[in-house]
Design a protein around this motif. Structure first.
Motif, PDB file in Angstrom:
ATOM      1  N   ARG A  76     -18.122  -2.875 -14.130  1.00 53.16           N
ATOM      2  CA  ARG A  76     -17.725  -2.354 -12.818  1.00 53.16           C
ATOM      3  C   ARG A  76     -16.815  -3.343 -12.102  1.00 53.16           C
ATOM      4  NH1 ARG A  76     -20.538   2.090 -11.569  1.00 53.16           N
ATOM      5  NH2 ARG A  76     -22.486   2.447 -12.675  1.00 53.16           N
ATOM      6  N   LEU A  77     -15.825  -2.798 -11.382  1.00 54.62           N
ATOM      7  CA  LEU A  77     -14.944  -3.650 -10.594  1.00 54.62           C
ATOM      8  C   LEU A  77     -15.756  -4.357  -9.514  1.00 54.62           C
ATOM      9  CD1 LEU A  77     -12.671  -1.868 -11.942  1.00 54.62           C
ATOM     10  CD2 LEU A  77     -11.416  -2.268  -9.841  1.00 54.62           C
ATOM     11  N   THR A  78     -15.556  -5.648  -9.382  1.00 54.45           N
ATOM     12  CA  THR A  78     -16.297  -6.418  -8.387  1.00 54.45           C
ATOM     13  C   THR A  78     -15.680  -6.299  -6.995  1.00 54.45           C
ATOM     14  OG1 THR A  78     -15.016  -8.410  -8.889  1.00 54.45           O
ATOM     15  CG2 THR A  78     -17.080  -8.075 -10.106  1.00 54.45           C
ATOM     16  N   ARG A  79     -14.431  -5.877  -6.945  1.00 50.28           N
ATOM     17  CA  ARG A  79     -13.720  -5.661  -5.673  1.00 50.28           C
ATOM     18  C   ARG A  79     -12.544  -4.739  -5.967  1.00 50.28           C
ATOM     19  NH1 ARG A  79     -12.198 -10.430  -7.780  1.00 50.28           N
ATOM     20  NH2 ARG A  79      -9.997 -10.914  -7.869  1.00 50.28           N
ATOM     21  N   ASP A  80     -11.890  -4.257  -4.927  1.00 49.39           N
ATOM     22  CA  ASP A  80     -10.698  -3.436  -5.136  1.00 49.39           C
ATOM     23  C   ASP A  80      -9.640  -4.265  -5.859  1.00 49.39           C
ATOM     24  OD1 ASP A  80     -11.905  -1.343  -3.813  1.00 49.39           O
ATOM     25  OD2 ASP A  80     -10.822  -1.648  -1.931  1.00 49.39           O
ATOM     26  N   PRO A  81      -8.864  -3.639  -6.749  1.00 49.09           N
ATOM     27  CA  PRO A  81      -7.847  -4.403  -7.474  1.00 49.09           C
ATOM     28  C   PRO A  81      -6.771  -4.941  -6.537  1.00 49.09           C
ATOM     29  CG  PRO A  81      -7.781  -2.070  -8.096  1.00 49.09           C
ATOM     30  CD  PRO A  81      -8.914  -2.241  -7.151  1.00 49.09           C
ATOM     31  N   ASP A  82      -6.251  -6.112  -6.878  1.00 48.93           N
ATOM     32  CA  ASP A  82      -5.128  -6.723  -6.154  1.00 48.93           C
ATOM     33  C   ASP A  82      -3.864  -6.281  -6.880  1.00 48.93           C
ATOM     34  OD1 ASP A  82      -3.436  -8.320  -4.614  1.00 48.93           O
ATOM     35  OD2 ASP A  82      -3.803 -10.098  -5.854  1.00 48.93           O
ATOM     36  N   VAL A  83      -3.087  -5.401  -6.243  1.00 47.50           N
ATOM     37  CA  VAL A  83      -1.914  -4.828  -6.897  1.00 47.50           C
ATOM     38  C   VAL A  83      -0.650  -5.312  -6.206  1.00 47.50           C
ATOM     39  CG1 VAL A  83      -0.756  -2.688  -7.545  1.00 47.50           C
ATOM     40  CG2 VAL A  83      -3.250  -2.799  -7.538  1.00 47.50           C
ATOM     41  N   ARG A  84       0.282  -5.776  -7.022  1.00 46.71           N
ATOM     42  CA  ARG A  84       1.584  -6.228  -6.526  1.00 46.71           C
ATOM     43  C   ARG A  84       2.662  -5.717  -7.459  1.00 46.71           C
ATOM     44  NH1 ARG A  84       0.312 -12.302  -4.351  1.00 46.71           N
ATOM     45  NH2 ARG A  84      -1.734 -11.770  -3.510  1.00 46.71           N
ATOM     46  N   TYR A  85       3.875  -5.717  -6.977  1.00 50.68           N
ATOM     47  CA  TYR A  85       5.014  -5.316  -7.800  1.00 50.68           C
ATOM     48  C   TYR A  85       5.990  -6.481  -7.866  1.00 50.68           C
ATOM     49  CZ  TYR A  85       3.404  -0.520  -7.870  1.00 50.68           C
ATOM     50  OH  TYR A  85       2.665   0.607  -8.095  1.00 50.68           O
ATOM     51  N   THR A  86       6.536  -6.710  -9.070  1.00 50.31           N
ATOM     52  CA  THR A  86       7.506  -7.791  -9.225  1.00 50.31           C
ATOM     53  C   THR A  86       8.767  -7.427  -8.453  1.00 50.31           C
ATOM     54  OG1 THR A  86       8.412  -6.829 -11.248  1.00 50.31           O
ATOM     55  CG2 THR A  86       6.625  -8.438 -11.497  1.00 50.31           C
ATOM     56  N   SER A  87       9.507  -8.444  -8.047  1.00 50.59           N
ATOM     57  CA  SER A  87      10.752  -8.187  -7.341  1.00 50.59           C
ATOM     58  C   SER A  87      11.821  -7.801  -8.355  1.00 50.59           C
ATOM     59  CB  SER A  87      11.183  -9.424  -6.550  1.00 50.59           C
ATOM     60  OG  SER A  87      11.348 -10.525  -7.424  1.00 50.59           O
ATOM     61  N   GLY A  88      12.851  -7.192  -7.866  1.00 49.76           N
ATOM     62  CA  GLY A  88      13.935  -6.773  -8.747  1.00 49.76           C
ATOM     63  C   GLY A  88      14.109  -5.277  -8.714  1.00 49.76           C
ATOM     64  N   GLU A  89      15.111  -4.829  -9.430  1.00 51.37           N
ATOM     65  CA  GLU A  89      15.470  -3.422  -9.444  1.00 51.37           C
ATOM     66  C   GLU A  89      14.350  -2.546 -10.022  1.00 51.37           C
ATOM     67  OE1 GLU A  89      18.786  -0.835 -11.702  1.00 51.37           O
ATOM     68  OE2 GLU A  89      19.504  -2.630 -10.667  1.00 51.37           O
ATOM     69  N   ASP A  90      13.780  -2.985 -11.123  1.00 52.96           N
ATOM     70  CA  ASP A  90      12.693  -2.242 -11.764  1.00 52.96           C
ATOM     71  C   ASP A  90      11.387  -2.993 -11.577  1.00 52.96           C
ATOM     72  OD1 ASP A  90      14.493  -0.332 -12.696  1.00 52.96           O
ATOM     73  OD2 ASP A  90      14.924  -1.483 -14.508  1.00 52.96           O
ATOM     74  N   GLY A  91      10.835  -2.943 -10.359  1.00 50.30           N
ATOM     75  CA  GLY A  91       9.599  -3.660 -10.064  1.00 50.30           C
ATOM     76  C   GLY A  91       8.466  -3.224 -10.973  1.00 50.30           C
ATOM     77  N   VAL A  92       7.814  -4.171 -11.607  1.00 48.59           N
ATOM     78  CA  VAL A  92       6.718  -3.899 -12.529  1.00 48.59           C
ATOM     79  C   VAL A  92       5.397  -4.051 -11.781  1.00 48.59           C
ATOM     80  CG1 VAL A  92       5.548  -4.693 -14.624  1.00 48.59           C
ATOM     81  CG2 VAL A  92       8.040  -4.665 -14.530  1.00 48.59           C
ATOM     82  N   CYS A  93       4.511  -3.067 -11.948  1.00 51.22           N
ATOM     83  CA  CYS A  93       3.194  -3.105 -11.332  1.00 51.22           C
ATOM     84  C   CYS A  93       2.325  -4.141 -12.050  1.00 51.22           C
ATOM     85  CB  CYS A  93       2.539  -1.737 -11.411  1.00 51.22           C
ATOM     86  SG  CYS A  93       0.896  -1.678 -10.670  1.00 51.22           S
ATOM     87  N   VAL A  94       1.651  -4.993 -11.265  1.00 48.44           N
ATOM     88  CA  VAL A  94       0.715  -5.982 -11.793  1.00 48.44           C
ATOM     89  C   VAL A  94      -0.589  -5.824 -11.014  1.00 48.44           C
ATOM     90  CG1 VAL A  94       0.263  -8.425 -12.189  1.00 48.44           C
ATOM     91  CG2 VAL A  94       2.621  -7.578 -12.277  1.00 48.44           C
ATOM     92  N   ALA A  95      -1.638  -5.370 -11.707  1.00 46.56           N
ATOM     93  CA  ALA A  95      -2.947  -5.167 -11.075  1.00 46.56           C
ATOM     94  C   ALA A  95      -3.909  -6.223 -11.602  1.00 46.56           C
ATOM     95  CB  ALA A  95      -3.470  -3.767 -11.385  1.00 46.56           C
ATOM     96  N   ARG A  96      -4.492  -6.998 -10.702  1.00 44.15           N
ATOM     97  CA  ARG A  96      -5.467  -8.020 -11.078  1.00 44.15           C
ATOM     98  C   ARG A  96      -6.825  -7.621 -10.521  1.00 44.15           C
ATOM     99  NH1 ARG A  96      -3.788 -12.514 -13.282  1.00 44.15           N
ATOM    100  NH2 ARG A  96      -1.581 -12.952 -13.332  1.00 44.15           N
TER     101      ARG A  96
END
Length: 143
Positions: A9-29
């Motif tokens: 089970r997730l211990t907390r809500d995921p920390d989601v960010r997007y990389t900068s740039g034209e094609d921002g990539v989703c990164v969920a920790r």
């Protein structure tokens, strides 16, 4: 071979960010609470809390559907790394890079509600789910 499969089970809500740039990539920790298989007599159940990271579509899936307490089954690989923090100390990391992710329990079992007005399915003693009365053929995923 480097393969990890975890259910927890997730211990907390995921920390989601997007990389900068034209094609921002989703990164969920996020981290999972994964129960250990065995416990000693009289001891409480113990768990491990591995750090996980998911990219692109998998990260977007986790961002959209997962929150604290969601039970997931993830598949991926271990990845180690290191960096030097602002105090000049080298920090070593170990993450599970998530390559595949699935729900490990239904929304109803997790305490959520099914669609409004939809009848609750029942399960026979043989383990198979009955199709609830009141569903028309269009509501089934096959004909």
């Amino acid at each position: 071979m480097n393969k990890v499969i975890l259910i927890g089970r997730l211990t907390r809500d995921p920390d989601v960010r997007y990389t900068s740039g034209e094609d921002g990539v989703c990164v969920a920790r996020f981290s999972l609470a994964v129960d250990r298989r065995y416990k000693k007599d009289g001891d409480a159940q113990t768990a491990d809390f591995p750090s996980c990271v998911a990219f692109r579509k998998t990260g977007e899936f986790i961002e959209k559907y997962a929150k604290k307490g969601t039970k997931l089954c993830i598949e991926g690989r271990l990845q180690t790394g290191s960096y030097t923090n602002k105090d000049g100390v080298k920090v070593y990391t170990t993450d599970v890079v998530v390559e595949n992710c699935e729900f490990a329990e239904s929304k109803v079992a997790a305490g959520g509600s099914s669609e409004e007005g939809a009848p609750e399915p029942t399960v026979d003693s043989d383990g198979f789910m009955n199709i609830p009365d009141g569903l028309d053929d269009e509501g089934l995923p096959f004909n």
